[in-house]
Scaffold this motif. Structure first.
Motif, PDB file in Angstrom:
ATOM      1  N   ILE A  51       0.875  -1.391  -0.066  1.00 29.11           N
ATOM      2  CA  ILE A  51      -0.269   0.076  -0.191  1.00 29.11           C
ATOM      3  C   ILE A  51       0.590   1.190  -0.018  1.00 29.11           C
ATOM      4  CG2 ILE A  51      -1.478   1.135   1.717  1.00 29.11           C
ATOM      5  CD1 ILE A  51      -2.641  -1.112   1.679  1.00 29.11           C
ATOM      6  N   LEU A  52       2.135   1.597   0.593  1.00 27.13           N
ATOM      7  CA  LEU A  52       3.011   2.475   1.222  1.00 27.13           C
ATOM      8  C   LEU A  52       3.612   2.356  -0.137  1.00 27.13           C
ATOM      9  CD1 LEU A  52       4.470   2.034   3.965  1.00 27.13           C
ATOM     10  CD2 LEU A  52       2.424   3.715   3.663  1.00 27.13           C
ATOM     11  N   ASP A  53       3.439   0.980  -1.300  1.00 18.08           N
ATOM     12  CA  ASP A  53       4.406   1.515  -2.523  1.00 18.08           C
ATOM     13  C   ASP A  53       3.669   2.432  -3.392  1.00 18.08           C
ATOM     14  OD1 ASP A  53       6.882   0.494  -1.875  1.00 18.08           O
ATOM     15  OD2 ASP A  53       6.130  -2.007  -2.217  1.00 18.08           O
ATOM     16  N   PHE A  54       1.886   2.022  -3.121  1.00 22.35           N
ATOM     17  CA  PHE A  54       1.283   1.989  -4.285  1.00 22.35           C
ATOM     18  C   PHE A  54       1.533   4.226  -4.025  1.00 22.35           C
ATOM     19  CE2 PHE A  54      -0.924  -1.505  -4.964  1.00 22.35           C
ATOM     20  CZ  PHE A  54      -0.893  -1.685  -5.883  1.00 22.35           C
ATOM     21  N   LYS A  55       1.245   4.692  -2.358  1.00 22.58           N
ATOM     22  CA  LYS A  55       1.491   5.477  -2.360  1.00 22.58           C
ATOM     23  C   LYS A  55       2.798   6.418  -3.050  1.00 22.58           C
ATOM     24  CE  LYS A  55       0.469   9.435  -0.360  1.00 22.58           C
ATOM     25  NZ  LYS A  55       0.300  10.674  -1.686  1.00 22.58           N
ATOM     26  N   LEU A  56       3.701   5.640  -2.658  1.00 27.25           N
ATOM     27  CA  LEU A  56       6.081   6.124  -3.619  1.00 27.25           C
ATOM     28  C   LEU A  56       4.602   6.281  -5.209  1.00 27.25           C
ATOM     29  CD1 LEU A  56       7.313   4.239  -2.054  1.00 27.25           C
ATOM     30  CD2 LEU A  56       7.370   6.710  -1.338  1.00 27.25           C
ATOM     31  N   ILE A  57       4.125   4.855  -5.857  1.00 25.04           N
ATOM     32  CA  ILE A  57       3.974   5.358  -7.490  1.00 25.04           C
ATOM     33  C   ILE A  57       2.972   6.782  -7.775  1.00 25.04           C
ATOM     34  CG2 ILE A  57       2.450   3.836  -8.796  1.00 25.04           C
ATOM     35  CD1 ILE A  57       3.468   2.002  -7.818  1.00 25.04           C
ATOM     36  N   GLU A  58       1.593   7.139  -7.339  1.00 24.19           N
ATOM     37  CA  GLU A  58       1.307   8.383  -7.246  1.00 24.19           C
ATOM     38  C   GLU A  58       1.957   9.292  -6.641  1.00 24.19           C
ATOM     39  OE1 GLU A  58      -1.735   8.438  -3.427  1.00 24.19           O
ATOM     40  OE2 GLU A  58      -3.176   6.572  -5.183  1.00 24.19           O
ATOM     41  N   ASP A  59       2.988   9.410  -5.832  1.00 29.09           N
ATOM     42  CA  ASP A  59       3.871  10.460  -5.642  1.00 29.09           C
ATOM     43  C   ASP A  59       5.313  10.937  -6.656  1.00 29.09           C
ATOM     44  OD1 ASP A  59       2.159  10.961  -3.758  1.00 29.09           O
ATOM     45  OD2 ASP A  59       3.224  10.593  -2.259  1.00 29.09           O
ATOM     46  N   ASN A  60       5.338   9.967  -7.746  1.00 30.89           N
ATOM     47  CA  ASN A  60       6.443   9.431  -8.456  1.00 30.89           C
ATOM     48  C   ASN A  60       7.834   9.422  -7.530  1.00 30.89           C
ATOM     49  OD1 ASN A  60       5.148   9.356 -10.983  1.00 30.89           O
ATOM     50  ND2 ASN A  60       4.392  12.298 -10.820  1.00 30.89           N
ATOM     51  N   LYS A  61       7.322   8.599  -6.547  1.00 29.76           N
ATOM     52  CA  LYS A  61       8.876   8.366  -6.164  1.00 29.76           C
ATOM     53  C   LYS A  61       9.020   7.182  -5.901  1.00 29.76           C
ATOM     54  CE  LYS A  61       8.014  12.807  -2.973  1.00 29.76           C
ATOM     55  NZ  LYS A  61       8.216  12.908  -1.907  1.00 29.76           N
ATOM     56  N   PHE A  62       8.706   6.071  -6.543  1.00 35.05           N
ATOM     57  CA  PHE A  62       8.807   4.545  -6.586  1.00 35.05           C
ATOM     58  C   PHE A  62      10.277   4.583  -7.589  1.00 35.05           C
ATOM     59  CE2 PHE A  62       8.139   0.336  -8.150  1.00 35.05           C
ATOM     60  CZ  PHE A  62       7.914  -0.098  -7.165  1.00 35.05           C
ATOM     61  N   VAL A  63      10.568   3.483  -6.868  1.00 36.04           N
ATOM     62  CA  VAL A  63      11.646   3.162  -7.544  1.00 36.04           C
ATOM     63  C   VAL A  63      11.722   1.114  -7.007  1.00 36.04           C
ATOM     64  CG1 VAL A  63      14.165   2.171  -6.983  1.00 36.04           C
ATOM     65  CG2 VAL A  63      13.652   4.603  -6.517  1.00 36.04           C
ATOM     66  N   LYS A  64      12.134   1.005  -8.541  1.00 35.68           N
ATOM     67  CA  LYS A  64      11.970  -0.308  -8.810  1.00 35.68           C
ATOM     68  C   LYS A  64      12.627  -0.897  -8.245  1.00 35.68           C
ATOM     69  CE  LYS A  64      11.078  -2.891 -12.711  1.00 35.68           C
ATOM     70  NZ  LYS A  64      10.855  -2.832 -14.440  1.00 35.68           N
ATOM     71  N   LYS A  65      12.310  -2.432  -8.064  1.00 41.76           N
ATOM     72  CA  LYS A  65      13.364  -3.164  -7.355  1.00 41.76           C
ATOM     73  C   LYS A  65      13.601  -5.109  -7.863  1.00 41.76           C
ATOM     74  CE  LYS A  65      11.637  -4.017  -3.029  1.00 41.76           C
ATOM     75  NZ  LYS A  65      10.685  -3.159  -1.497  1.00 41.76           N
ATOM     76  N   GLN A  66      14.802  -5.638  -7.931  1.00 46.46           N
ATOM     77  CA  GLN A  66      13.973  -6.973  -8.309  1.00 46.46           C
ATOM     78  C   GLN A  66      14.360  -7.531  -8.044  1.00 46.46           C
ATOM     79  OE1 GLN A  66      16.978  -7.467 -11.953  1.00 46.46           O
ATOM     80  NE2 GLN A  66      15.144  -9.800 -12.347  1.00 46.46           N
ATOM     81  N   GLU A  67      13.270  -8.697  -7.155  1.00 45.51           N
ATOM     82  CA  GLU A  67      13.496  -9.745  -6.633  1.00 45.51           C
ATOM     83  C   GLU A  67      13.398 -11.128  -7.014  1.00 45.51           C
ATOM     84  OE1 GLU A  67      11.010  -8.596  -3.425  1.00 45.51           O
ATOM     85  OE2 GLU A  67      11.146  -6.432  -2.918  1.00 45.51           O
ATOM     86  N   ILE A  68      13.345 -12.241  -6.137  1.00 44.08           N
ATOM     87  CA  ILE A  68      14.056 -13.399  -6.389  1.00 44.08           C
ATOM     88  C   ILE A  68      11.977 -13.729  -6.096  1.00 44.08           C
ATOM     89  CG2 ILE A  68      14.645 -15.322  -6.358  1.00 44.08           C
ATOM     90  CD1 ILE A  68      17.943 -14.140  -5.514  1.00 44.08           C
ATOM     91  N   PHE A  69      11.533 -14.773  -7.138  1.00 41.48           N
ATOM     92  CA  PHE A  69      10.750 -15.259  -6.906  1.00 41.48           C
ATOM     93  C   PHE A  69      10.492 -16.803  -6.774  1.00 41.48           C
ATOM     94  CE2 PHE A  69       6.194 -16.723  -8.259  1.00 41.48           C
ATOM     95  CZ  PHE A  69       5.374 -16.593  -7.107  1.00 41.48           C
ATOM     96  N   SER A  70       9.656 -17.684  -5.654  1.00 39.76           N
ATOM     97  CA  SER A  70       9.721 -18.496  -6.402  1.00 39.76           C
ATOM     98  C   SER A  70       8.617 -19.554  -5.920  1.00 39.76           C
ATOM     99  CB  SER A  70      10.829 -19.712  -4.892  1.00 39.76           C
ATOM    100  OG  SER A  70      10.705 -21.069  -4.849  1.00 39.76           O
ATOM    101  N   PRO A  71       7.902 -19.871  -6.965  1.00 43.94           N
ATOM    102  CA  PRO A  71       7.091 -20.394  -6.850  1.00 43.94           C
ATOM    103  C   PRO A  71       6.785 -21.961  -5.873  1.00 43.94           C
ATOM    104  CG  PRO A  71       7.022 -20.088  -9.028  1.00 43.94           C
ATOM    105  CD  PRO A  71       8.758 -19.803  -8.782  1.00 43.94           C
ATOM    106  N   GLN A  72       7.493 -22.175  -5.636  1.00 43.56           N
ATOM    107  CA  GLN A  72       7.754 -23.611  -4.817  1.00 43.56           C
ATOM    108  C   GLN A  72       7.226 -23.319  -3.480  1.00 43.56           C
ATOM    109  OE1 GLN A  72      10.959 -26.464  -5.440  1.00 43.56           O
ATOM    110  NE2 GLN A  72      10.114 -27.356  -4.030  1.00 43.56           N
ATOM    111  N   SER A  73       8.406 -22.108  -2.646  1.00 39.34           N
ATOM    112  CA  SER A  73       8.488 -21.603  -1.316  1.00 39.34           C
ATOM    113  C   SER A  73       7.276 -21.294  -1.239  1.00 39.34           C
ATOM    114  CB  SER A  73       9.378 -20.789  -1.401  1.00 39.34           C
ATOM    115  OG  SER A  73       9.074 -19.476  -2.316  1.00 39.34           O
ATOM    116  N   THR A  74       5.941 -20.173  -1.879  1.00 37.02           N
ATOM    117  CA  THR A  74       4.834 -19.827  -2.256  1.00 37.02           C
ATOM    118  C   THR A  74       4.540 -20.913  -2.159  1.00 37.02           C
ATOM    119  OG1 THR A  74       5.772 -17.593  -3.520  1.00 37.02           O
ATOM    120  CG2 THR A  74       3.267 -18.013  -3.129  1.00 37.02           C
ATOM    121  N   PHE A  75       3.899 -21.970  -2.631  1.00 37.81           N
ATOM    122  CA  PHE A  75       3.437 -23.128  -2.476  1.00 37.81           C
ATOM    123  C   PHE A  75       3.454 -23.479  -1.553  1.00 37.81           C
ATOM    124  CE2 PHE A  75       1.833 -27.114  -3.042  1.00 37.81           C
ATOM    125  CZ  PHE A  75       0.745 -27.126  -3.214  1.00 37.81           C
TER     126      PHE A  75
END
Length: 84
Positions: A51-75
């Motif tokens: 939610i706070l990231d959405f606020k940053l997007i609205e204010d044009n202050k969001f910095v994109k970051k890349q994260e590792i995603f594992s479908p198996q660990s999420t499951f």
């Protein structure tokens, strides 16, 4: 952004106390319940961060970051969350 601290601080403090309490909990059922509570608070903290990231997007202050995603660990996480 002061609003972020208003939401994050109580959640992170609650996590800290619950994790300390879990170490001192002796019964298996108590530890299992504590793990579920901690997982739910972590999910709530992630939601607050998004939610706070959405606020940053609205204010044009969001910095994109890349994260590792594992479908198996999420499951596995979701399975543990709903297991009896």
């Amino acid at each position: 952004m002061t609003i972020s601290h208003e939401f994050r601080t109580p959640l992170t403090t609650s996590l800290m106390f619950l994790e300390s309490l879990m170490v001192e909990t002796l019964s298996k059922s108590g530890k299992k319940l504590m793990k579920l509570i901690i997982m739910q608070i972590n999910l709530l903290l992630c939601l607050v961060n998004e939610i706070l990231d959405f606020k940053l997007i609205e204010d044009n202050k969001f910095v994109k970051k890349q994260e590792i995603f594992s479908p198996q660990s999420t499951f596995e996480f979701i399975t543990r969350m709903f297991s009896p």
